[in-house]
Design a protein around this motif. Structure first.
Motif, short mmCIF file in Angstrom:
data_model
loop_
_atom_site.label_atom_id
_atom_site.label_comp_id
_atom_site.label_asym_id
_atom_site.label_seq_id
_atom_site.Cartn_x
_atom_site.Cartn_y
_atom_site.Cartn_z
N ASN A 91 43.18 -3.39 -2.46
CA ASN A 91 43.03 -4.01 -3.78
C ASN A 91 42.32 -3.15 -4.82
N GLU A 92 41.75 -2.02 -4.41
CA GLU A 92 41.05 -1.21 -5.41
C GLU A 92 42.05 -0.50 -6.33
N LEU A 93 43.30 -0.36 -5.87
CA LEU A 93 44.32 0.36 -6.64
C LEU A 93 44.95 -0.55 -7.69
N PHE A 139 40.82 4.78 -12.73
CA PHE A 139 40.82 3.31 -12.69
C PHE A 139 40.64 2.84 -11.26
N ARG A 140 39.68 1.96 -11.06
CA ARG A 140 39.50 1.38 -9.72
C ARG A 140 39.11 -0.08 -9.89
N ASP A 141 39.83 -0.95 -9.21
CA ASP A 141 39.51 -2.37 -9.30
C ASP A 141 38.37 -2.65 -8.33
N GLU A 142 37.16 -2.24 -8.73
CA GLU A 142 35.99 -2.34 -7.86
C GLU A 142 35.71 -3.80 -7.52
N MET A 143 35.25 -4.01 -6.29
CA MET A 143 34.92 -5.37 -5.86
C MET A 143 33.81 -5.94 -6.73
N MET A 150 27.63 2.71 -14.39
CA MET A 150 27.42 3.29 -13.04
C MET A 150 28.58 2.93 -12.11
N ARG A 151 29.04 1.70 -12.19
CA ARG A 151 30.17 1.29 -11.38
C ARG A 151 31.13 0.49 -12.24
N GLY A 152 32.06 1.21 -12.87
CA GLY A 152 33.01 0.58 -13.77
C GLY A 152 34.37 0.42 -13.12
MG LIG Z 1 34.18 3.83 -4.33
#
Ligand SMILES: [Mg+2]
Ligand SMILES: Nc1ncnc2c1ncn2[C@@H]1O[C@H](COP(=O)(O)OP(=O)(O)OP(=O)(O)O)[C@@H](O)[C@H]1O
Ligand SMILES: [Zn+2]
Length: 576
Positions: A91-93, A139-143, A150-152
């Motif tokens: 799901n991060e993609l 682009f990362r669909d971070e949890m 810092m974490r976008g």
């Molecule tokens: Mg990571």
């Protein structure tokens, strides 16, 4: 530049979702603005800093002979299917389709694109080695997007890739070491002390990797460091020396009734045995509805990353009560290695010599006693799946190890031939044989670096920029922007600018207090205050944001003094 001409929307209060100082200060100083969770825009002041960090990164990459490209972020999914990451990344993609219903990805990293581009150009051993990079959006669909930039979900990365002749480890080592050296210089020029930490290489499919960490209370990574020798590792990868425990076989296996003893503590108490004698067996759910059982000594914990790597998977979750019931027919707490055949059993080294131990009997409310590993069960593998804890002993020297938190700013990997093989990159070697090159990859988070600098360089009033990446070198603060003060302030700005300094002149019609507060908040290294009173004695006040010191300086010497201070500050931050 005049303050009235540049858009700097400083604010008194940061929004509630800003919980760490870098995030709070970036918002308060008008450097970034949130569009939605994990998505930020850079405003002019923040963008000036960002460009300086990019500039330092660019200089150091160019210096080691890395070629700058500029790649798109919209990448045909075919490339990701070729590398198989379309299937493994989960799901991060970010995935999307165009109007003709073709699949695309928004690149979270650019191994595939670069390998594809270079495939046609790596045809001979003479084309190698080759190093390339670009600085651009990922682009990362971070949890859990958080901590501002810092974490976008989208962020800027410098990512570099190197290609080397097959089995030319020496060439890969050389580039890897040059990158590591360049990283050290980049972070040092940005005013940061980083610790290179040996790391887990995760889904990248590589063998060796190093992360560049800055120690920080708000870091998301846990680092383990030996207090005696140089051993330092990310918790995900860290090993420790297993203390020796003596065991003695106690005869044949015996099933005993242990009602309601679902935890190690409960079993230990009920059977009057030490947790070191108990074989903890944990059930994990793997992708595709598969399961695995992990065994470890009762007083230790499983490192899920090590287990994932061993099983060659990217996701794994502890099984729920109902999943354990359904799969093994026994509730959690009573599972064990004896009599299990359909589920893989992975055991930590810590249970290899257990004799006279205790294990779940795979029967509700029952355990086995007098369990001997090897005699009563044989796991598929004995490996290291242990989670290191504070005060564990160093795997190298036996010294005591400590843990601290850190922020990962950069990461370098040896990738092997995972991508070049998938894309059939082939070249002819000296003897006319067809070979596949090997690769390395090297990333730095640009915004995360900026946030880390603020974490390490601020006080209760605002940011304290290192000269190398400050948005301006000097801030001129006229107490009242009128008459002679105005004239002198403007002429000072013009003189300093003509000498190549970056100057911000606060020409706003604001109270002096407001101007001083904003000056401290945005953190320009030097501030020159010009007031009517000082001018009567032909002096201006020079303030050093970092030391907090003020000095009265004769008006006709200020240019010379600033020139000296700024060139000194810039040269110490610059590599010679
Ligand atoms: Mg990571
Ligand atoms: N979501 C993000 N927001 C901002 N920067 C990021 C993000 N993810 C990664 N980075 C930056 O990009 C660099 C290289 O990316 P890499 O793929 O190695 O990160 P990662 O291992 O996924 O990082 P993390 O463990 O923090 O998720 C990181 O060292 C970090 O500085
Ligand atoms: Zn050690």
């Amino acid at each position: 530049m005049k303050y009235s001409k540049i858009f700097i929307p400083t604010v008194k209060e940061a929004p509630k979702d800003a919980t760490i100082q870098s995030h709070i200060l970036m918002i308060r100083s008008g450097m970034i603005k949130k569009l939605s969770s994990g998505i930020y825009s850079f405003l002019p002041l923040g963008y000036r800093v960002l460009k300086k960090i990019e500039g330092i990164v660019r200089e150091e990459m160019d210096r080691i002979g890395c070629n700058e490209f500029f790649l798109p972020v919209l990448i045909p999914a075919d490339l990701w299917k070729t590398s198989t990451r379309w299937f493994s990344m989960g799901n991060e993609l970010f995935r999307l389709k165009d109007r003709s219903v073709q699949d695309f990805v928004l690149a979270p990293t650019h191994e595939e694109a670069f390998t594809y581009i270079l495939k046609d150009h790596i045809k001979s051993y003479r084309d190698l080695p080759l190093s390339v990079y670009h600085i651009g959006y990922k682009f990362r669909d971070e949890m859990r997007p958080r901590f501002g930039v810092m974490r976008g979900k989208t962020f800027i990365m410098k990512d570099a890739y190197s290609f080397h002749a097959a089995s030319d480890e020496e060439s890969l080592d050389k580039t890897y070491n040059e990158m590591a050296g360049a990283y050290r210089i980049i972070f040092q020029r940005c005013g940061l002390q980083t610790i290179p930490v040996s790391a887990d290489s995760g889904t990248m499919g590589g063998s060796l990797s190093e992360e560049f960490m800055v120690p920080s209370r708000v870091g998301e990574e846990v680092i383990v460091q030996c207090t005696r020798c140089g051993y330092v590792a990310n918790l995900e990868k860290a090993e420790s020396r297993l203390e020796h425990v003596e065991y003695e076989s106690a005869g044949t296996l015996e099933m005993v009734h242990t009602p309601g003893t679902k935890t190690i503590e409960a079993v230990a108490e009920f059977l009057h045995v030490s947790p070191q004698k108990i074989i903890k067996s944990l059930v994990f759910k793997l992708p595709d509805d598969r399961y695995a059982i992990a065994l470890i000594r009762g007083d230790l914990d499983v490192n899920e990353t090590k287990l994932k790597n061993h099983l060659g998977i990217t996701e794994l979750t502890p099984a729920s009560e109902s999943e354990a019931m359904e799969k093994l027919g026994v509730p959690l707490g009573f599972t064990g290695p004896i009599g299990i055949d359909s589920t893989p059993v992975v055991a930590d080294h810590s249970i290899q010599n257990i004799r006279g131990g205790v294990a779940g009997a795979n029967k509700h409310d029952y355990h086995y006693m007098h369990v001997d590993a090897g005699r009563d069960f044989t796991p598929d593998d004995y490996i290291d799946i242990r989670l290191v804890k504070e005060n564990d002993l160093c795997p190298r020297c036996g010294g005591e190890m400590k843990m601290f938190r850190g922020i990962e700013l950069g990461h370098i990997f040896k990738l092997g031939d995972k991508y070049t093989k998938a894309f059939s990159v082939n070249y002819l070697d000296e003897n006319g044989n067809t070979r596949t090159p090997i690769m390395g990859c090297y990333g730095i988070g640009i915004e995360r670096t900026m946030a880390a600098v603020i974490e390490q360089n601020h006080d209760e009033n605002g940011i304290i920029w290192p000269m190398s990446i400050a948005p301006f070198d000097v801030l001129i603060l006229p107490v009242k922007y009128e008459a002679e003060v105005k004239e002198i302030a403007e002429s000072l700005m013009n003189t300093l600018e003509s000498l190549g300094m970056e100057v911000l002149l606060d020409d706003r019609d604001e109270r002096a207090g407001v101007k001083f507060n904003d000056a401290d908040l945005i953190g320009v290294p030097y501030r020159v205050t010009i007031g009517e009173r000082g001018l009567r004695n032909n002096t201006v006040e020079l303030h050093d944001r970092r030391s907090g010191q003020n000095e009265l300086v004769p008006r006709d010497r200020i240019v010379e003094i600033l020139k000296e201070k700024i060139s000194a500050a810039k040269s110490t931050k610059n590599r010679s």
